[in-house]
Design a protein around this motif. Structure first.
Motif, PDB file in Angstrom:
ATOM      1  N   VAL A 158      34.460  44.366  42.860  1.00 44.17           N
ATOM      2  CA  VAL A 158      35.407  44.047  43.439  1.00 44.17           C
ATOM      3  C   VAL A 158      36.223  43.446  43.738  1.00 44.17           C
ATOM      4  O   VAL A 158      37.911  42.613  43.697  1.00 44.17           O
ATOM      5  CB  VAL A 158      35.343  45.417  45.134  1.00 44.17           C
ATOM      6  N   VAL A 159      35.367  42.014  44.894  1.00 49.13           N
ATOM      7  CA  VAL A 159      36.178  40.824  45.060  1.00 49.13           C
ATOM      8  C   VAL A 159      36.650  40.101  43.820  1.00 49.13           C
ATOM      9  O   VAL A 159      37.656  39.938  44.187  1.00 49.13           O
ATOM     10  CB  VAL A 159      35.035  40.176  45.776  1.00 49.13           C
ATOM     11  N   LEU A 160      35.902  40.024  42.819  1.00 48.84           N
ATOM     12  CA  LEU A 160      36.379  38.657  41.740  1.00 48.84           C
ATOM     13  C   LEU A 160      37.496  39.802  41.023  1.00 48.84           C
ATOM     14  O   LEU A 160      37.868  39.325  40.387  1.00 48.84           O
ATOM     15  CB  LEU A 160      35.536  38.983  40.391  1.00 48.84           C
ATOM     16  N   GLY A 161      37.414  41.253  40.514  1.00 48.17           N
ATOM     17  CA  GLY A 161      38.658  42.158  40.117  1.00 48.17           C
ATOM     18  C   GLY A 161      39.678  41.812  41.398  1.00 48.17           C
ATOM     19  O   GLY A 161      41.348  41.511  40.714  1.00 48.17           O
ATOM     20  N   GLY A 162      39.772  41.600  42.616  1.00 48.84           N
ATOM     21  CA  GLY A 162      40.832  41.763  44.030  1.00 48.84           C
ATOM     22  C   GLY A 162      41.528  39.900  43.023  1.00 48.84           C
ATOM     23  O   GLY A 162      42.618  39.877  43.219  1.00 48.84           O
ATOM     24  N   PHE A 163      40.333  38.625  43.351  1.00 49.42           N
ATOM     25  CA  PHE A 163      41.025  37.979  43.095  1.00 49.42           C
ATOM     26  C   PHE A 163      41.377  37.515  41.811  1.00 49.42           C
ATOM     27  O   PHE A 163      42.739  37.021  41.707  1.00 49.42           O
ATOM     28  CB  PHE A 163      39.651  36.659  43.042  1.00 49.42           C
TER      29      PHE A 163
END
Length: 135
Positions: A5-10
């Motif tokens: 989720v964090v990598l996708g948002g970034f």
């Protein structure tokens, strides 16, 4: 799961930032006149007005002389008019009837600018080829 989720948002933030930067750069390129779309032709000064108290193109309040030139394109379109504001103390002077070089954009809307004075161009407007002498 949290890492995805964090990598996708970034990644989404980077994608949006890249799109914005590309859009800004494309707008800057669109304002420039690409090579091959500008032509030059001869024009004639039809009106010299001044000195006038007002603002130059940059917004600086001053006294200026306004020069208006009439020109035809090389393809026979026109006549068109283009104006230029010159500060009163400028070394460049124009008089009614002077011949000048006009650079214009061949695309529409036509933007033109007065490029300088000339005295040796043989004709105004579109050029016709000179007749070839017959033996």
């Amino acid at each position: 799961m949290l890492t995805i989720v964090v990598l996708g948002g970034f990644g989404l933030v980077l994608l949006v930032t890249a799109c914005i930067v590309l859009d800004v750069l494309a707008g800057l390129r669109r304002d420039e006149i690409p090579s091959g779309t500008e032509e030059k032709t001869a024009g004639q000064v039809i009106r010299v007005r001044g000195p006038v108290r007002g603002q130059l193109d940059g917004g600086v309040p001053t006294e200026y002389t306004e020069v208006t030139v009439e020109y035809c394109t090389r393809r026979g379109e026109g006549p068109f008019e283009v104006s230029r504001r010159l500060p009163v103390g400028s070394r460049i002077t124009y008089a009614k009837g002077d011949r000048v070089i006009v650079s214009y954009d061949v695309r529409s809307p036509r933007r033109a600018r007065i490029a300088g004075r000339v005295s040796h161009w043989p004709q105004l407007g579109p050029r016709n080829s000179d007749p070839v002498p017959q033996p």
